[in-house]
Design a protein around this motif. Structure first.
Motif, PDB file in Angstrom:
ATOM      1  N   VAL A  15       0.819  -1.210   0.000  1.00 54.36           N
ATOM      2  CA  VAL A  15       0.000   0.000   0.000  1.00 54.36           C
ATOM      3  C   VAL A  15       0.855   1.263   0.000  1.00 54.36           C
ATOM      4  CG1 VAL A  15      -1.784   1.264   1.271  1.00 54.36           C
ATOM      5  CG2 VAL A  15      -1.887  -1.215   1.128  1.00 54.36           C
ATOM      6  N   SER A  16       2.021   1.219   0.587  1.00 57.83           N
ATOM      7  CA  SER A  16       2.863   2.407   0.671  1.00 57.83           C
ATOM      8  C   SER A  16       3.289   2.916  -0.704  1.00 57.83           C
ATOM      9  CB  SER A  16       4.091   2.140   1.541  1.00 57.83           C
ATOM     10  OG  SER A  16       4.934   1.184   0.933  1.00 57.83           O
ATOM     11  N   PHE A  29       1.429   3.519  -3.046  1.00 57.08           N
ATOM     12  CA  PHE A  29       0.382   4.412  -3.538  1.00 57.08           C
ATOM     13  C   PHE A  29       0.327   5.743  -2.786  1.00 57.08           C
ATOM     14  CE2 PHE A  29      -1.088   0.095  -4.448  1.00 57.08           C
ATOM     15  CZ  PHE A  29      -1.250   0.189  -5.816  1.00 57.08           C
ATOM     16  N   GLU A  30       1.092   5.877  -1.717  1.00 55.11           N
ATOM     17  CA  GLU A  30       1.040   7.081  -0.894  1.00 55.11           C
ATOM     18  C   GLU A  30       1.361   8.342  -1.673  1.00 55.11           C
ATOM     19  OE1 GLU A  30       3.521   6.345   2.495  1.00 55.11           O
ATOM     20  OE2 GLU A  30       2.032   5.030   3.416  1.00 55.11           O
ATOM     21  N   ASN A  31       2.240   8.252  -2.650  1.00 52.78           N
ATOM     22  CA  ASN A  31       2.608   9.423  -3.420  1.00 52.78           C
ATOM     23  C   ASN A  31       1.431   9.928  -4.261  1.00 52.78           C
ATOM     24  OD1 ASN A  31       4.693  11.243  -3.713  1.00 52.78           O
ATOM     25  ND2 ASN A  31       5.364  10.374  -5.649  1.00 52.78           N
ATOM     26  N   SER A  32       0.477   9.056  -4.554  1.00 51.13           N
ATOM     27  CA  SER A  32      -0.714   9.457  -5.298  1.00 51.13           C
ATOM     28  C   SER A  32      -1.884   9.773  -4.374  1.00 51.13           C
ATOM     29  CB  SER A  32      -1.136   8.359  -6.274  1.00 51.13           C
ATOM     30  OG  SER A  32      -0.131   8.135  -7.225  1.00 51.13           O
ATOM     31  N   THR A  33      -2.056   8.978  -3.329  1.00 53.48           N
ATOM     32  CA  THR A  33      -3.206   9.180  -2.444  1.00 53.48           C
ATOM     33  C   THR A  33      -3.077  10.441  -1.594  1.00 53.48           C
ATOM     34  OG1 THR A  33      -2.248   7.731  -0.753  1.00 53.48           O
ATOM     35  CG2 THR A  33      -3.768   6.732  -2.347  1.00 53.48           C
ATOM     36  N   LYS A  34      -1.887  10.989  -1.489  1.00 53.15           N
ATOM     37  CA  LYS A  34      -1.730  12.233  -0.718  1.00 53.15           C
ATOM     38  C   LYS A  34      -2.517  13.383  -1.339  1.00 53.15           C
ATOM     39  CE  LYS A  34       2.475  13.785  -3.070  1.00 53.15           C
ATOM     40  NZ  LYS A  34       3.919  13.889  -2.967  1.00 53.15           N
ATOM     41  N   TYR A  35      -2.918  13.227  -2.589  1.00 57.08           N
ATOM     42  CA  TYR A  35      -3.673  14.271  -3.277  1.00 57.08           C
ATOM     43  C   TYR A  35      -5.171  14.234  -2.964  1.00 57.08           C
ATOM     44  CZ  TYR A  35       0.545  15.134  -5.914  1.00 57.08           C
ATOM     45  OH  TYR A  35       1.830  15.447  -6.268  1.00 57.08           O
ATOM     46  N   LEU A  36      -5.666  13.139  -2.400  1.00 55.92           N
ATOM     47  CA  LEU A  36      -7.109  13.012  -2.158  1.00 55.92           C
ATOM     48  C   LEU A  36      -7.689  14.175  -1.350  1.00 55.92           C
ATOM     49  CD1 LEU A  36      -7.433   9.166  -1.668  1.00 55.92           C
ATOM     50  CD2 LEU A  36      -8.131  10.535  -3.648  1.00 55.92           C
ATOM     51  N   PHE A  45       0.698  16.434  -9.340  1.00 57.52           N
ATOM     52  CA  PHE A  45      -0.036  15.166  -9.443  1.00 57.52           C
ATOM     53  C   PHE A  45       0.329  14.440 -10.738  1.00 57.52           C
ATOM     54  CE2 PHE A  45      -3.823  12.849 -10.954  1.00 57.52           C
ATOM     55  CZ  PHE A  45      -3.891  11.886  -9.972  1.00 57.52           C
TER      56      PHE A  45
END
Length: 83
Positions: free
Chosen positions: A5-6, A8-15, A54
């Motif tokens: 899961v980590s 994806f953190e670089n992308s999910t930080k934008y949520l 992003f």
């Protein structure tokens, strides 16, 4: 397949930022009249800094995770029932 899961953190930080950012502004040429001497520039979106970051992060993710085959756009759309 186990997914870390980590990665994806670089992308999910934008949520959380998606609700706060305006994404960009339309730039529309209102000065020129469309004549040969004063052609109208095509409208475009001047994207926000968040959007540019992003996009960069999405490309980095794709480059670093070739196993996701994110460059196979047509196949991805078809697999998700999109034309």
């Amino acid at each position: 397949m186990t997914v870390n899961v980590s990665k994806f953190e670089n992308s999910t930080k934008y949520l959380p930022l998606l609700n706060e950012d305006a994404f960009g502004t339309w730039v529309i040429d209102r000065e020129n009249d469309g004549t040969m001497e004063h052609p109208i520039q095509m409208p475009f979106v001047n994207y926000s800094e968040m959007v540019h970051h992003f996009i960069d992060d999405v490309y980095k993710f794709s480059d670093n995770n070739s196993d996701f085959e994110l460059t196979r756009y047509g196949d991805i759309l078809n697999q998700n029932g999109l034309e």
